[in-house]
Structures are given as structure tokens and as C-alpha cells.
Design a protein around this motif. Sequence first.
Motif, PDB file in Angstrom:
ATOM      1  N   LEU A   7       0.824  -1.205   0.000  1.00  0.00           N
ATOM      2  CA  LEU A   7       0.000   0.000   0.000  1.00  0.00           C
ATOM      3  C   LEU A   7       0.860   1.258   0.000  1.00  0.00           C
ATOM      4  O   LEU A   7       0.551   2.238  -0.695  1.00  0.00           O
ATOM      5  CB  LEU A   7      -0.931   0.003   1.213  1.00  0.00           C
ATOM      6  CG  LEU A   7      -2.065  -1.030   1.201  1.00  0.00           C
ATOM      7  CD1 LEU A   7      -2.763  -1.058   2.547  1.00  0.00           C
ATOM      8  CD2 LEU A   7      -3.052  -0.723   0.088  1.00  0.00           C
ATOM      9  N   VAL A  67      -5.138   8.428   2.813  1.00  0.00           N
ATOM     10  CA  VAL A  67      -5.832   7.482   1.928  1.00  0.00           C
ATOM     11  C   VAL A  67      -5.023   6.224   1.658  1.00  0.00           C
ATOM     12  O   VAL A  67      -5.447   5.382   0.867  1.00  0.00           O
ATOM     13  CB  VAL A  67      -6.196   8.159   0.585  1.00  0.00           C
ATOM     14  CG1 VAL A  67      -7.054   9.393   0.827  1.00  0.00           C
ATOM     15  CG2 VAL A  67      -4.957   8.518  -0.218  1.00  0.00           C
ATOM     16  N   ARG A  69      -6.856   3.040   1.670  1.00  0.00           N
ATOM     17  CA  ARG A  69      -8.045   3.028   0.797  1.00  0.00           C
ATOM     18  C   ARG A  69      -9.348   3.130   1.588  1.00  0.00           C
ATOM     19  O   ARG A  69     -10.215   2.251   1.532  1.00  0.00           O
ATOM     20  CB  ARG A  69      -8.066   1.756  -0.051  1.00  0.00           C
ATOM     21  CG  ARG A  69      -6.860   1.600  -0.964  1.00  0.00           C
ATOM     22  CD  ARG A  69      -6.913   0.275  -1.689  1.00  0.00           C
ATOM     23  NE  ARG A  69      -5.688  -0.011  -2.406  1.00  0.00           N
ATOM     24  CZ  ARG A  69      -5.329  -1.232  -2.805  1.00  0.00           C
ATOM     25  NH1 ARG A  69      -6.099  -2.278  -2.545  1.00  0.00           N
ATOM     26  NH2 ARG A  69      -4.201  -1.421  -3.470  1.00  0.00           N
ATOM     27  N   GLU A 124     -13.139   4.248   2.843  1.00  0.00           N
ATOM     28  CA  GLU A 124     -14.409   4.479   2.155  1.00  0.00           C
ATOM     29  C   GLU A 124     -14.840   5.936   2.224  1.00  0.00           C
ATOM     30  O   GLU A 124     -15.579   6.419   1.374  1.00  0.00           O
ATOM     31  CB  GLU A 124     -15.504   3.612   2.792  1.00  0.00           C
ATOM     32  CG  GLU A 124     -15.224   2.120   2.754  1.00  0.00           C
ATOM     33  CD  GLU A 124     -16.207   1.354   3.620  1.00  0.00           C
ATOM     34  OE1 GLU A 124     -17.427   1.507   3.391  1.00  0.00           O
ATOM     35  OE2 GLU A 124     -15.769   0.632   4.526  1.00  0.00           O
ATOM     36  N   GLU A 174      -9.585  10.493  -5.632  1.00  0.00           N
ATOM     37  CA  GLU A 174     -10.139   9.666  -4.556  1.00  0.00           C
ATOM     38  C   GLU A 174     -11.645   9.483  -4.719  1.00  0.00           C
ATOM     39  O   GLU A 174     -12.182   8.402  -4.473  1.00  0.00           O
ATOM     40  CB  GLU A 174      -9.811  10.284  -3.201  1.00  0.00           C
ATOM     41  CG  GLU A 174      -8.361  10.168  -2.806  1.00  0.00           C
ATOM     42  CD  GLU A 174      -7.862   8.741  -2.836  1.00  0.00           C
ATOM     43  OE1 GLU A 174      -8.484   7.883  -2.181  1.00  0.00           O
ATOM     44  OE2 GLU A 174      -6.868   8.469  -3.527  1.00  0.00           O
ATOM     45  N   ARG A 234     -12.365   6.985  -7.307  1.00  0.00           N
ATOM     46  CA  ARG A 234     -12.157   5.634  -6.771  1.00  0.00           C
ATOM     47  C   ARG A 234     -13.397   5.123  -6.046  1.00  0.00           C
ATOM     48  O   ARG A 234     -13.546   3.930  -5.792  1.00  0.00           O
ATOM     49  CB  ARG A 234     -10.947   5.666  -5.825  1.00  0.00           C
ATOM     50  CG  ARG A 234     -10.581   4.360  -5.187  1.00  0.00           C
ATOM     51  CD  ARG A 234      -9.326   4.490  -4.325  1.00  0.00           C
ATOM     52  NE  ARG A 234      -9.477   5.441  -3.235  1.00  0.00           N
ATOM     53  CZ  ARG A 234     -10.077   5.181  -2.086  1.00  0.00           C
ATOM     54  NH1 ARG A 234     -10.628   4.001  -1.881  1.00  0.00           N
ATOM     55  NH2 ARG A 234     -10.159   6.094  -1.140  1.00  0.00           N
TER      56      ARG A 234
END
Length: 286
Positions: free
Chosen positions: A110, A145, A148, A150, A176, A179
Motif C-alpha cells: 500500500l 488514503v 483506501r 471508504e 479519490e 475511486r
Amino acid sequence: MVHAEEVTRSFGGTRALDRVSLSVRPGEVFGLLGPNGAGKTTLVRILSGVLRPHGGKAWVAGLEVAREPHRVKARIGYATQEASVYRDLTVEENLLFRARLYRPKEARALAAEALVRFGLTPYAKALAGHLSGGWRQRLALAQAVVHRPEVLFLDEPTTGLDPLSRRSIWELIHQEAARGAAVLVTTHYMDEAERCHRLGLLFGGRVLAEGTPQELKAQAKARAQFLFAPGASLEEVRGWPGVLEAWPSGEGVRLLLRRQAPRAAGWVEVEPSLEDVFVLLTKEAA
């Protein structure tokens, strides 16, 4: 994805938030626009589970924040006004540290992905404290972020940055949202508000209006006249009946005039900016 319902919060005898309701959908950049002291940071702290409301409820990622603040914190990313990075760690170490808090087994992958996605690879081994303000803010956003999330809360993420750095940060913010994240951004920059899908105008702890930038401008045009008086003096315009506000602009004066008030010869109608809309709404609220 984010829903606040009648959220209220006081500090002593001061009502910081007064029955605030709003929603942010997945894939949307929602701008919370307001001056310093309007209650923007207080609302973000409540939505992120840092502060408890005194009234109302809030849900984030399907969780009621007041009941499950720890689970909420695991589902969100949060970047504050000050770039929240460890200055004595390298850029890569900052990202690894944050990723390990949320997804330890995938932390290295990540962090490597965030370095590439945010253009930080050339600075991976540099100390965060040696970065310029713009790159440090970019790192703060990457940290928020890296796992990742929500939902992403960004509290005035471009404060103090130059126009090019601000534009770069906003490009990353929209990435973002693309995404699928629900993004809530607080700002007092009117030009930045134009970059949001929808806006909530916060003043004195209350939401005065909510909608797209175009919807807010249309609502304002139905309530007041937005005019330019070429060659006029400020004193002359302010003395005209029905003038709500006036200010110098180039070779003339911009003004807000009550909807039914007559205008002087030579005054021309202009499209309102979000700053004009905000001035009108705050005048009415006051």
C-alpha cells in the motif's frame, strides 16, 4: 455514506453547531464552505468520532458514529489543516507507519502504491521535514488514503499553499472520489468551492443552503439582483435604496440589490460568484 441529522454541539455558552443536517454520497466531493469559526472543524471532528455531539445523530460508512467511534475511525481517512506528518521520518516511513495501523499485512504494498499515485517516489527517502509546504500537504493526503478508506475527511487541506499546489491537491482529491470514496472537504476559499460536486454553506453553526454551485447561484438570482455599476463611486452606490452590499471592482462597483428594487441607468446585470451568493445568504441570516 455520510449522513448528519440535526447535529448540535456547544462549547460553554457558545452554540458551535445548530441542528446541522447534510449527506455525502459515494464518489462525491462535498464542500463545506464557511468562514473561520463557522463550525466546520467541529463538524468534521464529530463525524470522525473524535468529538461527541450534544444532540442529533451521525452515520459514517453505515455506522452510527456516537455508538461505534472506533469502528468508524478504521473506515475513514482524515487530514487536518496542518500537515500531520512525522517530520523526522522519511516520506516512505510515514506512509508505512500509517498503513501498518490499518492493514499491517499489506502495508508495504500500500505504501509503494501511494508513493507512485501521489508522485512521491522521488522523495521516498527524504525526511518529511525537508519537504516544501505543498509536497508535505501532498504527503499528508497520501497518508490519509494509504489504506483506501471508504470516507475521506479533509479539513482545509490547501491552507497556505500557492495556486499551483492547491490545484494539484484538488486533482488528487477528485481521484479519490473517482475511486468511489465519499469526500468531505472544508474550505473558506470560494474559488475552491467551485471544484466540488455539491456544497453546504455553513455560517454561525447553521447550514444556510445546500446544492451544486450552479443550484446555489440560481437560488440567489431568484432572491437578489447582482449588478455592476461602471464608473460609479462606492458612496453613491451604497446610498441607493435597496442596496444590500457594494464593493469596488475594477473600474466600477459590484453590488447586491434587493430583487424588486429599481436599478440606476447604466447598471448591468452580472452572473453571481459563489462569494456573491455567500455574502447574500450571510446578510439574510444576520
